[in-house]
Design an enzyme around this catalytic site. Structure first.
Site, PDB file in Angstrom:
ATOM      1  N   ARG A  78     -10.678 -16.103 -66.285  1.00 15.82           N
ATOM      2  CA  ARG A  78     -10.352 -15.808 -64.887  1.00 15.82           C
ATOM      3  C   ARG A  78     -11.575 -15.962 -63.982  1.00 15.82           C
ATOM      4  O   ARG A  78     -11.464 -16.007 -62.765  1.00 15.82           O
ATOM      5  CB  ARG A  78      -9.751 -14.395 -64.754  1.00 15.82           C
ATOM      6  CG  ARG A  78      -9.370 -14.059 -63.342  1.00 15.82           C
ATOM      7  CD  ARG A  78      -8.379 -12.891 -63.171  1.00 15.82           C
ATOM      8  NE  ARG A  78      -8.250 -11.985 -64.264  1.00 15.82           N
ATOM      9  CZ  ARG A  78      -9.026 -10.910 -64.465  1.00 15.82           C
ATOM     10  NH1 ARG A  78     -10.004 -10.623 -63.624  1.00 15.82           N
ATOM     11  NH2 ARG A  78      -8.825 -10.127 -65.498  1.00 15.82           N
TER      12      ARG A  78
ATOM     13  N   TYR B  38      -4.101 -23.470 -39.794  1.00 18.22           N
ATOM     14  CA  TYR B  38      -2.959 -23.695 -40.697  1.00 18.22           C
ATOM     15  C   TYR B  38      -2.091 -22.421 -40.750  1.00 18.22           C
ATOM     16  O   TYR B  38      -2.614 -21.313 -40.800  1.00 18.22           O
ATOM     17  CB  TYR B  38      -3.495 -24.083 -42.078  1.00 18.22           C
ATOM     18  CG  TYR B  38      -2.470 -23.979 -43.170  1.00 18.22           C
ATOM     19  CD1 TYR B  38      -1.291 -24.714 -43.106  1.00 18.22           C
ATOM     20  CD2 TYR B  38      -2.655 -23.129 -44.260  1.00 18.22           C
ATOM     21  CE1 TYR B  38      -0.324 -24.615 -44.098  1.00 18.22           C
ATOM     22  CE2 TYR B  38      -1.707 -23.020 -45.256  1.00 18.22           C
ATOM     23  CZ  TYR B  38      -0.537 -23.763 -45.163  1.00 18.22           C
ATOM     24  OH  TYR B  38       0.425 -23.642 -46.138  1.00 18.22           O
TER      25      TYR B  38
ATOM     26  N   ASP C  10     -12.757 -24.563 -42.643  1.00 16.91           N
ATOM     27  CA  ASP C  10     -11.827 -25.197 -43.579  1.00 16.91           C
ATOM     28  C   ASP C  10     -11.975 -26.708 -43.406  1.00 16.91           C
ATOM     29  O   ASP C  10     -11.636 -27.267 -42.362  1.00 16.91           O
ATOM     30  CB  ASP C  10     -10.403 -24.727 -43.258  1.00 16.91           C
ATOM     31  CG  ASP C  10      -9.376 -25.248 -44.249  1.00 16.91           C
ATOM     32  OD1 ASP C  10      -9.545 -26.367 -44.745  1.00 16.91           O
ATOM     33  OD2 ASP C  10      -8.384 -24.528 -44.493  1.00 16.91           O
TER      34      ASP C  10
ATOM     35  N   LYS D 257      -4.930 -31.259 -51.452  1.00 14.56           N
ATOM     36  CA  LYS D 257      -4.761 -32.372 -50.524  1.00 14.56           C
ATOM     37  C   LYS D 257      -5.616 -33.565 -50.969  1.00 14.56           C
ATOM     38  O   LYS D 257      -5.430 -34.057 -52.050  1.00 14.56           O
ATOM     39  CB  LYS D 257      -5.097 -31.885 -49.114  1.00 14.56           C
ATOM     40  CG  LYS D 257      -4.427 -30.541 -48.753  1.00 14.56           C
ATOM     41  CD  LYS D 257      -2.933 -30.664 -48.738  1.00 14.56           C
ATOM     42  CE  LYS D 257      -2.120 -29.421 -48.436  1.00 14.56           C
ATOM     43  NZ  LYS D 257      -2.584 -28.126 -48.649  1.00 14.56           N
TER      44      LYS D 257
HETATM   45  C1  3LM Z   1       0.255 -28.313 -44.928  1.00 16.82           C
HETATM   46  N1  3LM Z   1      -1.473 -26.978 -45.890  1.00 16.82           N
HETATM   47  O1  3LM Z   1       1.216 -29.047 -45.089  1.00 16.82           O
HETATM   48  P1  3LM Z   1      -2.879 -24.518 -50.534  1.00 16.82           P
HETATM   49  N2  3LM Z   1      -6.030 -25.013 -45.385  1.00 16.82           N
HETATM   50  C2  3LM Z   1      -5.415 -26.042 -44.775  1.00 16.82           C
HETATM   51  C3  3LM Z   1      -4.172 -26.464 -45.205  1.00 16.82           C
HETATM   52  O2  3LM Z   1      -3.600 -27.489 -44.582  1.00 16.82           O
HETATM   53  C4  3LM Z   1      -3.540 -25.793 -46.291  1.00 16.82           C
HETATM   54  C5  3LM Z   1      -4.200 -24.725 -46.898  1.00 16.82           C
HETATM   55  C6  3LM Z   1      -5.456 -24.372 -46.419  1.00 16.82           C
HETATM   56  C7  3LM Z   1      -0.187 -27.407 -46.019  1.00 16.82           C
HETATM   57  C8  3LM Z   1       0.588 -27.003 -47.061  1.00 16.82           C
HETATM   58  S1  3LM Z   1       2.757 -25.747 -46.021  1.00 16.82           S
HETATM   59  C9  3LM Z   1       3.606 -24.556 -46.978  1.00 16.82           C
HETATM   60  C10 3LM Z   1       2.045 -26.928 -47.127  1.00 16.82           C
HETATM   61  C11 3LM Z   1      -6.098 -26.723 -43.629  1.00 16.82           C
HETATM   62  C12 3LM Z   1      -2.191 -26.186 -46.787  1.00 16.82           C
HETATM   63  C13 3LM Z   1      -3.612 -23.973 -48.054  1.00 16.82           C
HETATM   64  O3  3LM Z   1      -2.895 -23.047 -50.861  1.00 16.82           O
HETATM   65  O4  3LM Z   1      -3.598 -25.341 -51.569  1.00 16.82           O
HETATM   66  O5  3LM Z   1      -1.516 -25.008 -50.197  1.00 16.82           O
HETATM   67  O6  3LM Z   1      -3.796 -24.697 -49.220  1.00 16.82           O
HETATM   68  O7  3LM Z   1      -0.426 -28.289 -43.864  1.00 16.82           O
END
Ligand code: 3LM
Length: 398
Positions: free
Chosen positions: A60, A113, A187, A212
């Site tokens: 972990r 986001y 971010d 991403k």
């Molecule tokens: C999206 N975004 O479609 P995960 N920071 C940024 C992001 O765009 C995202 C995260 C953090 C999208 C996901 S929406 C339910 C789908 C700038 C995610 C969070 O926890 O790895 O999804 O990242 O914009």
């Protein structure tokens, strides 16, 4: 291997953090499928738990495959150390739960986001942390919003989904001139270190959704944090270990390492395709405003030219026919996938007001450029002619 910092980005993206001599000459790093690690002695175990001696002690907290990914990410972001996590939200929440305490103030750019906004608005606030928002493109508004108890200044650039471009160096200088202890956290998901390296511009911590572009193939969920070694160690041994448990799986660490090998190549093509798509949208009669810093008319164009090594793979635009126009257009697409997320090989399109940014109330959406007619595209790696043809047939029927 020569000193990493003497090699170019594309070379480091392929090699850094891994020496095949450590793994029987294997070209690629092994995936260590293990939950725990054995100690030579009780004393050694105790030292690993206390952080006195390096070495893995439980899955972990760390794993050798994860370790290689963390070194590579730190190198590419030009930070001292990295931490890979189970998701972008795992990276953000592990970081915040380590840094902030009740009574602290967090200053956030007006748009972020949707789930990060929900974490701030409904998560941090619930635990006695003060969260306020300011328009970070307006530096006097930002300066006026900093308080004596401000602990973190948080933003994205370009902003998801509005594509506003924020001046990382200016925001960092302004924040530090108020109080050098404030942590400037950005971010960097939209850009990746291939296009933008915020730690070299004065930011303290970079967070990522590695789901991403870093992973790049839409086949995993992961996140990352990069910053000074001391703070990364704190996030690992408290935020990750005790608060979120958002550990990355060794297989996903391997897949991201594989994805990063082609990061620069992919980002170049994402940028090229996006530019062509943006130009089509910009002159299309069914399209209203186009938000993309690569357009010379975009308010963020000059700053993006200075701050980024390319304008990125994302575009937002409004349909003249409003919500109905947006829905009809989205439903007519044949090749482009209707899906949230971004940075994949496939071109993805989504409706922020009802999807990624549905955590904002309709009133907030109206203030944040998240209109009902706004559509967001993540340009993929298909032939751009095919992407454009699909958009044209979907737009033409108006
Ligand atoms: C999206 N975004 O479609 P995960 N920071 C940024 C992001 O765009 C995202 C995260 C953090 C999208 C996901 S929406 C339910 C789908 C700038 C995610 C969070 O926890 O790895 O999804 O990242 O914009």
């Amino acid at each position: 291997m020569p000193e990493n910092n003497k090699l170019a980005f594309a070379t480091r993206a392929v090699h850094s953090g891994y020496d095949s001599a450590d793994s029987h000459g294997a070209l690629n790093p092994p995936i260590y499928m293990t939950s725990t690690f054995c100690f030579d002695s009780v004393e050694q175990g105790a030292e690993r738990f206390s952080g006195e001696s390096p070495g893995h002690f439980y899955g972990r907290i760390s794993n050798p495959t994860q370790d290689i990914l963390e070194k590579r990410l730190a190198d590419l972001e030009e930070g001292e150390a990295g931490l890979a996590t189970a998701s972008g939200m795992g990276a953000i929440s592990s970081t915040f739960w380590t840094i902030v305490s009740p009574g602290d103030h967090v200053l956030v750019d007006k748009t972020i986001y949707g789930c990060t906004f929900s974490f701030m608005e409904h998560g941090l606030k619930k635990f006695g942390i003060e969260v306020t928002y300011a328009d970070f493109t307006n530096h006097s508004e930002l300066a006026a919003a900093l308080k004596s108890n401000t602990k973190v200044v948080y933003f994205e650039s370009p902003v998801n989904p509005s594509m506003r471009v924020l001046d990382i160096a200016a925001i960092s200088v302004l924040t530090k001139s108020h109080n050098t202890d404030i942590q400037v956290i950005i971010d960097n998901t939209y850009c990746t270190p291939a296009l933008q390296r915020p730690l070299t511009m004065g930011a303290d911590i970079v967070v990522h959704s590695a789901t991403k572009y870093l992973g790049g193939h839409g086949d995993l969920i992961a996140g990352a944090v990069v910053g000074r070694a001391e703070v990364i160690q704190q996030i690992r041994l408290f935020g990750l270990k005790d608060m979120t448990g958002a550990v990355i799986s060794p297989i996903n660490a391997f897949l991201i390492l594989r994805g990063i090998k082609t990061l620069q190549l992919r980002m170049e093509r994402h940028c090229q395709n996006t530019h062509v798509i943006a130009q089509l949208l910009d002159q299309h009669p069914a399209v209203g405003k186009v938000f993309y810093p690569g357009l010379k008319t975009d308010v963020g164009h000059d700053l993006a030219t200075r701050q980024m090594d390319g304008f990125g793979g994302m575009i937002a635009f409004e349909l003249k026919e409003g919500f109905e126009g947006a829905t009809n257009m989205l439903n007519r697409l044949k090749l482009i996938k209707r899906a949230v997320s971004l940075g994949d090989t496939e071109t993805l399109i989504q409706h922020p007001a009802s999807m990624t940014h549905s955590t904002y109330t309709p009133e907030q959406q109206a203030e944040h450029r998240i209109s009902r007619s706004l559509v967001r595209i993540s340009a993929g790696l298909e032939s751009v002619a095919d992407i454009v043809a699909d958009l044209e047939q979907a737009l033409l029927e108006g």
